[in-house]
Design a protein around this motif. Structure first.
Motif, PDB file in Angstrom:
ATOM      1  N   LEU A  47       0.855  -1.195   0.000  1.00 33.06           N
ATOM      2  CA  LEU A  47       0.000   0.000   0.000  1.00 33.06           C
ATOM      3  C   LEU A  47       0.890   1.245   0.000  1.00 33.06           C
ATOM      4  O   LEU A  47       0.448   2.331  -0.353  1.00 33.06           O
ATOM      5  CB  LEU A  47      -0.911   0.026   1.235  1.00 33.06           C
ATOM      6  N   ARG A  68      -2.571  -7.965  -6.164  1.00 30.92           N
ATOM      7  CA  ARG A  68      -3.850  -8.567  -5.734  1.00 30.92           C
ATOM      8  C   ARG A  68      -3.617  -9.950  -5.141  1.00 30.92           C
ATOM      9  O   ARG A  68      -4.235 -10.338  -4.155  1.00 30.92           O
ATOM     10  CB  ARG A  68      -4.813  -8.662  -6.932  1.00 30.92           C
ATOM     11  N   ARG A  71      -1.974  -9.521  -1.675  1.00 27.38           N
ATOM     12  CA  ARG A  71      -2.904  -9.098  -0.615  1.00 27.38           C
ATOM     13  C   ARG A  71      -3.890 -10.194  -0.241  1.00 27.38           C
ATOM     14  O   ARG A  71      -4.578 -10.082   0.774  1.00 27.38           O
ATOM     15  CB  ARG A  71      -3.618  -7.811  -1.053  1.00 27.38           C
ATOM     16  N   ARG A  72      -3.986 -11.211  -1.071  1.00 28.45           N
ATOM     17  CA  ARG A  72      -4.788 -12.369  -0.661  1.00 28.45           C
ATOM     18  C   ARG A  72      -3.947 -13.302   0.211  1.00 28.45           C
ATOM     19  O   ARG A  72      -4.469 -13.957   1.109  1.00 28.45           O
ATOM     20  CB  ARG A  72      -5.277 -13.128  -1.902  1.00 28.45           C
ATOM     21  N   PHE A  76      -4.159  -7.923   5.935  1.00 29.17           N
ATOM     22  CA  PHE A  76      -3.763  -6.735   6.686  1.00 29.17           C
ATOM     23  C   PHE A  76      -5.008  -6.101   7.291  1.00 29.17           C
ATOM     24  O   PHE A  76      -5.975  -5.830   6.589  1.00 29.17           O
ATOM     25  CB  PHE A  76      -3.063  -5.731   5.761  1.00 29.17           C
ATOM     26  N   VAL A  82     -12.118  -0.924   9.236  1.00 29.19           N
ATOM     27  CA  VAL A  82     -13.012  -0.250   8.297  1.00 29.19           C
ATOM     28  C   VAL A  82     -14.101  -1.226   7.885  1.00 29.19           C
ATOM     29  O   VAL A  82     -13.808  -2.295   7.347  1.00 29.19           O
ATOM     30  CB  VAL A  82     -12.239   0.198   7.036  1.00 29.19           C
ATOM     31  N   LEU A  84     -17.069  -2.072   5.399  1.00 25.22           N
ATOM     32  CA  LEU A  84     -17.609  -1.675   4.100  1.00 25.22           C
ATOM     33  C   LEU A  84     -19.110  -1.430   4.274  1.00 25.22           C
ATOM     34  O   LEU A  84     -19.749  -2.069   5.126  1.00 25.22           O
ATOM     35  CB  LEU A  84     -17.364  -2.780   3.074  1.00 25.22           C
ATOM     36  N   PRO A  85     -19.699  -0.524   3.481  1.00 23.61           N
ATOM     37  CA  PRO A  85     -21.133  -0.273   3.621  1.00 23.61           C
ATOM     38  C   PRO A  85     -21.920  -1.570   3.416  1.00 23.61           C
ATOM     39  O   PRO A  85     -21.610  -2.346   2.518  1.00 23.61           O
ATOM     40  CB  PRO A  85     -21.429   0.731   2.495  1.00 23.61           C
ATOM     41  N   TYR A  94     -17.566 -10.553   1.161  1.00 26.03           N
ATOM     42  CA  TYR A  94     -17.006  -9.697   0.110  1.00 26.03           C
ATOM     43  C   TYR A  94     -15.894 -10.418  -0.661  1.00 26.03           C
ATOM     44  O   TYR A  94     -15.833 -10.356  -1.881  1.00 26.03           O
ATOM     45  CB  TYR A  94     -16.454  -8.411   0.731  1.00 26.03           C
ATOM     46  N   ALA A  95     -15.046 -11.091   0.098  1.00 30.78           N
ATOM     47  CA  ALA A  95     -13.903 -11.733  -0.554  1.00 30.78           C
ATOM     48  C   ALA A  95     -14.065 -13.255  -0.634  1.00 30.78           C
ATOM     49  O   ALA A  95     -13.131 -13.961  -0.989  1.00 30.78           O
ATOM     50  CB  ALA A  95     -12.633 -11.397   0.229  1.00 30.78           C
ATOM     51  N   ARG A 135     -12.832 -11.068   8.255  1.00 32.63           N
ATOM     52  CA  ARG A 135     -12.913 -10.747   6.823  1.00 32.63           C
ATOM     53  C   ARG A 135     -11.551 -10.961   6.156  1.00 32.63           C
ATOM     54  O   ARG A 135     -11.464 -11.489   5.045  1.00 32.63           O
ATOM     55  CB  ARG A 135     -13.379  -9.293   6.673  1.00 32.63           C
ATOM     56  N   ALA A 136     -10.494 -10.542   6.852  1.00 33.73           N
ATOM     57  CA  ALA A 136      -9.145 -10.755   6.295  1.00 33.73           C
ATOM     58  C   ALA A 136      -8.852 -12.251   6.174  1.00 33.73           C
ATOM     59  O   ALA A 136      -8.172 -12.692   5.244  1.00 33.73           O
ATOM     60  CB  ALA A 136      -8.106 -10.074   7.175  1.00 33.73           C
ATOM     61  N   THR A 138     -10.958 -14.581   5.481  1.00 33.81           N
ATOM     62  CA  THR A 138     -11.743 -15.281   4.450  1.00 33.81           C
ATOM     63  C   THR A 138     -10.904 -15.545   3.202  1.00 33.81           C
ATOM     64  O   THR A 138     -11.250 -16.403   2.401  1.00 33.81           O
ATOM     65  CB  THR A 138     -13.007 -14.484   4.041  1.00 33.81           C
ATOM     66  N   ARG A 139      -9.829 -14.798   3.017  1.00 33.56           N
ATOM     67  CA  ARG A 139      -8.934 -15.031   1.870  1.00 33.56           C
ATOM     68  C   ARG A 139      -7.941 -16.161   2.148  1.00 33.56           C
ATOM     69  O   ARG A 139      -7.088 -16.439   1.317  1.00 33.56           O
ATOM     70  CB  ARG A 139      -8.170 -13.753   1.530  1.00 33.56           C
TER      71      ARG A 139
END
Lengths: 195, 250
Positions: A47, A68, A71-72, A76, A82, A84-85, A94-95, A135-136, A138-139
């Motif tokens: 980043l 990409r 980051r999978r 991080f 954060v 997501l809406p 999401y992922a 969420r992180a 899930t990848r």
């Protein structure tokens, strides 16, 4: 070595920083405020562009990887989680390639099924932190980077996340976290590395 | 007293009321309102004289449209100051759909191929494009700042920079199109748009005025959407940095 950073340079913030994390190990990265701990974690996932040095993931220079893909493989979680809406389910799937894995993701966050349809942005700080980590995960990353994971959380919540981190490491994940909290450094980490 | 003079004085009287009201309410807008009203008087008087010349020398119509486009690009370009060559991108985003739509309307015979029809049509569409580009530019710049953490969260989940920016682009285009959609939806019920009123006051039949206004309104939807989408694409290109990163532009 799951993650190896050597001679990292980012502007005036990082000058020759190094970091090594093995599989199944929790490393606490410590330094005074403003010394570049967050910048180092962000540089690992590209980043922030590096002005010098090398980051190796399982022996491969990450500069040669598609960002990409990197980051999978390296999850991080930023200091302020954060959301997501949308709902918790939207965030956790999401992922995800298979939405059916939602139940497992909720379980990993330590949240029961009733949370799935709740507005993620209205969760408490502790719940958001757990969703962000889940969420992180899930990848299915090989390495997990947590920037101040207990920032703003009370002691019981911090302890719950600490137990979760230890379980993840026991399952083989390489984890690096930054923290100002000595209880986190001594209680969660296998090793402390000063920046 | 001539009709033109009475109209002018009536308009100025109401502008003075606006300035006085703003002053009385302590809004700090009096100077801005007075300046805007003065500019409108000077500009429309000058345009009236220029239009006479354009009707006599049709080639001047092209130069006039070019001046409108350049002014629109400078005005909208201020909203996207963080983007290199923002005014050039604003020009392209406004000119491409506005000129294409004008050309289409003239080519199919919706309006006569004369300066009297082409210049006002191009003007309205350029104005719509300018508004859409201004709103999109401002909202995109705000999004890149306020939604930066959200964008990075998406990057960290393996999104490409373009994919991570998509929700921000959607929100910016929604914002830009809302006035045009509301105007189109409420036409005749809440508002009587300028072209319709102008034609009626000029003596046109209501049906003719309505059909002309309809063509303009519907064209504006396409022009504003295309202008907003083009500008958003240019901003996206400027914001995407090597290594699937997204940079702030302000």
């Amino acid at each position: 070595m799951a993650l190896e950073c050597a001679e990292l340079v980012v502007g005036d913030v990082l000058r020759g920083a190094a970091l090594r994390v093995q599989r199944g190990e929790v490393v606490a990265l410590t330094a005074p405020s403003g010394a570049g701990k967050s910048t180092l974690l962000r540089a690992v996932v590209r980043l922030v562009p590096l002005d010098g040095g090398v980051v190796r993931l399982d022996g491969t220079d990450v500069a040669t990887l598609d960002p990409r893909v990197l980051r999978r493989r390296v999850g991080f979680v930023a200091q302020r989680p954060v959301m997501l809406p949308g709902t918790v389910a939207d965030n956790l799937t999401y992922a995800l390639d298979e939405p059916a894995d939602l139940a497992a993701a909720l379980d990993a966050a330590g949240l029961d099924a009733s949370f799935a349809d709740r507005d993620a942005t209205r969760l408490s700080g502790g719940e958001q932190a757990r969703v962000a980590i889940a969420r992180a995960l899930t990848r299915k990353p090989e390495v997990l980077l947590l920037d101040e994971p207990t920032s703003g959380l009370d002691a019981p919540l911090a302890e719950a996340i600490g137990r979760h981190v230890r379980e993840l490491a026991a399952a083989g994940l390489a984890i690096c976290l930054t923290s100002h909290d000595r209880a986190v450094v001594t209680g969660w980490a296998d090793r402390e590395q000063r920046l | 007293m001539s009709d033109v003079l009475v109209q002018g004085l009536a308009g100025i009287a109401l502008a003075v009321v606006a300035v006085a009201l703003a002053w009385r309410l302590g809004l700090g807008l009096s100077k801005e309102l007075a300046l805007a009203a003065t500019r409108a008087v000077v500009q429309l008087t000058a345009v009236g004289a220029v239009i006479v010349a354009i009707f006599e020398i049709p080639a001047l119509a092209f130069a006039f449209v070019a001046v409108m486009l350049t002014t629109a690009a400078f005005t909208a370009g201020r909203r996207i100051g963080g983007i290199p060559n923002g005014r050039v991108w604003a020009f392209v985003a406004i000119a491409t759909p506005a000129l294409t739509a004008t050309g289409f309307l003239l080519a199919v015979g919706a309006f006569d191929f004369t300066p009297r029809a082409a210049v006002p049509t191009a003007g309205i569409l350029i104005g719509g494009g300018m508004a859409a580009v201004s709103l999109t530019g401002r909202r995109m710049t705000e999004e890149l700042e306020s939604a930066h953490a959200e964008i990075e969260a998406r990057l960290c989940l393996g999104d490409s920079a373009r994919d991570a920016l998509r929700p921000s682009i959607r929100r910016a285009i929604h914002t830009a199109l809302t006035p045009a959609i509301d105007q189109t939806r409420s036409v005749g019920l809440v508002t009587l748009p300028g072209a319709f009123v102008g034609l009626l006051l000029g003596g046109a039949k209501p049906a003719e005025a309505a059909s002309t206004q309809l063509v303009v309104l519907l064209s504006l939807l396409a022009v504003e959407l295309a202008a907003a989408a083009l500008l958003a694409t240019f901003v996206q290109r400027a914001a995407v940095a090597p290594g699937e990163r997204v940079r702030r532009l302000s």
